[in-house]
Write a protein that holds these residues in place. Structure first.
Motif, PDB file in Angstrom:
ATOM      1  N   ILE A   1       0.841  -1.196   0.000  1.00 28.23           N
ATOM      2  CA  ILE A   1       0.000   0.000   0.000  1.00 28.23           C
ATOM      3  C   ILE A   1       0.878   1.250   0.000  1.00 28.23           C
ATOM      4  CG2 ILE A   1      -0.219   0.152   2.516  1.00 28.23           C
ATOM      5  CD1 ILE A   1      -2.947   0.897  -0.144  1.00 28.23           C
ATOM      6  N   GLN A   2       2.086   1.140   0.572  1.00 31.82           N
ATOM      7  CA  GLN A   2       3.015   2.272   0.555  1.00 31.82           C
ATOM      8  C   GLN A   2       3.467   2.576  -0.883  1.00 31.82           C
ATOM      9  OE1 GLN A   2       3.319  -0.330   2.760  1.00 31.82           O
ATOM     10  NE2 GLN A   2       2.523   0.824   4.527  1.00 31.82           N
ATOM     11  N   ASP A   3       3.700   1.528  -1.659  1.00 28.13           N
ATOM     12  CA  ASP A   3       4.043   1.728  -3.071  1.00 28.13           C
ATOM     13  C   ASP A   3       2.908   2.433  -3.806  1.00 28.13           C
ATOM     14  OD1 ASP A   3       6.419   0.404  -2.597  1.00 28.13           O
ATOM     15  OD2 ASP A   3       5.804  -1.470  -3.563  1.00 28.13           O
ATOM     16  N   ILE A   4       1.692   2.001  -3.526  1.00 29.65           N
ATOM     17  CA  ILE A   4       0.518   2.614  -4.162  1.00 29.65           C
ATOM     18  C   ILE A   4       0.419   4.087  -3.792  1.00 29.65           C
ATOM     19  CG2 ILE A   4      -1.998   2.599  -4.296  1.00 29.65           C
ATOM     20  CD1 ILE A   4      -0.773   0.214  -5.685  1.00 29.65           C
ATOM     21  N   GLN A   5       0.671   4.406  -2.533  1.00 34.84           N
ATOM     22  CA  GLN A   5       0.598   5.795  -2.086  1.00 34.84           C
ATOM     23  C   GLN A   5       1.624   6.657  -2.822  1.00 34.84           C
ATOM     24  OE1 GLN A   5       1.132   5.146   2.116  1.00 34.84           O
ATOM     25  NE2 GLN A   5      -1.063   4.914   2.517  1.00 34.84           N
ATOM     26  N   CYS A   6       2.783   6.079  -3.119  1.00 38.45           N
ATOM     27  CA  CYS A   6       3.813   6.824  -3.856  1.00 38.45           C
ATOM     28  C   CYS A   6       3.330   7.191  -5.250  1.00 38.45           C
ATOM     29  CB  CYS A   6       5.089   5.991  -3.951  1.00 38.45           C
ATOM     30  SG  CYS A   6       6.059   5.876  -2.435  1.00 38.45           S
ATOM     31  N   VAL A   7       2.782   6.223  -5.977  1.00 35.12           N
ATOM     32  CA  VAL A   7       2.353   6.525  -7.350  1.00 35.12           C
ATOM     33  C   VAL A   7       1.113   7.412  -7.354  1.00 35.12           C
ATOM     34  CG1 VAL A   7       3.401   4.461  -8.318  1.00 35.12           C
ATOM     35  CG2 VAL A   7       1.009   4.379  -7.604  1.00 35.12           C
ATOM     36  N   ASN A   8       0.295   7.300  -6.322  1.00 36.38           N
ATOM     37  CA  ASN A   8      -0.861   8.183  -6.224  1.00 36.38           C
ATOM     38  C   ASN A   8      -0.434   9.634  -6.046  1.00 36.38           C
ATOM     39  OD1 ASN A   8      -2.816   6.193  -6.506  1.00 36.38           O
ATOM     40  ND2 ASN A   8      -3.179   5.964  -4.309  1.00 36.38           N
ATOM     41  N   GLU A   9       0.591   9.842  -5.240  1.00 38.50           N
ATOM     42  CA  GLU A   9       1.038  11.209  -4.954  1.00 38.50           C
ATOM     43  C   GLU A   9       1.520  11.919  -6.216  1.00 38.50           C
ATOM     44  OE1 GLU A   9       4.664  13.452  -2.655  1.00 38.50           O
ATOM     45  OE2 GLU A   9       3.669  11.803  -1.605  1.00 38.50           O
TER      46      GLU A   9
END
Length: 201
Positions: A12-20
């Motif tokens: 989920i941390q990886d997802i948060q990075c690409v979302n940002e």
């Protein structure tokens, strides 16, 4: 601007990075390797994407299984990274709503002939390694890149914040980055921001 795919979503941390940073595509690897995730893990992560389209990466998997996975977890794109044929590509086009991308591991200019034998929605040009189908972090030879028209192709293979400026000089349609924006095996938001900044320049 050049399109960007960040591959190897594992948390989920990886997802948060690409979302940002709002990259165009986020990749989920179902083939063996350090970024491999399960169908259930991907199913739990994909709904958290806010801006990026989801790409499932497969290597020599049975096409009916690929179609089942793609339809079950609602992938946007299927990326074939093995020895898949035009028949496989056509099957996936007919049995899923996904775009189908095909990776070509470029070792010599003779590999370029494969571009004329296959008809995916887009080609991904990656480096060649005898022991792996991708994710090696190896660069494609400069003389090979210089001989290709990459304006409608995705370019992968050892791209990072240090060399992305040079990579962009080959004018690819899209760049595909994975370990080049990681620290200790996880996506690093600072490296991703730097990559985006270089692309925007």
């Amino acid at each position: 601007m050049v399109h960007i795919k960040i591959c190897g979503m594992c948390s989920i941390q990886d997802i948060q990075c690409v979302n940002e940073v709002k990259v165009d595509y986020a990749g989920f690897v179902f083939a063996s390797g350090k970024h491999q995730i399960s169908i259930n893990e991907a199913k739990n992560l994909i709904p958290h994407l806010n801006h990026s389209k989801s790409v499932g990466v497969f290597v020599n998997e049975q096409v009916d299984e690929i179609a089942h996975i793609a339809n079950t977890i609602h992938l946007d794109v299927i990326q074939l990274h093995g020895e898949e044929s035009q028949k496989d590509i056509q099957y996936l086009k007919e049995n899923t709503p996904c775009e189908v991308w095909k990776a070509i591991r470029l070792h010599t200019l003779k590999d370029y002939q494969l571009f004329h034998e296959l008809h995916p929605d887009c080609f991904l040009v990656d480096s060649f390694d005898r022991s792996s189908y991708g994710g090696t972090g190896k660069r494609i030879k400069k003389e090979l890149l210089a001989s290709l028209d990459l304006s409608d192709k995705i370019l992968a293979g050892g791209i990072n914040t240090q060399n992305v400026h040079e990579i962009l000089s080959y004018h690819p349609y899209m760049i595909d980055v994975s370990s080049g924006v990681e620290t200790n095996g996880s996506k690093d938001i600072q490296k991703i921001r730097k990559l985006i900044s270089e692309v925007k320049k």
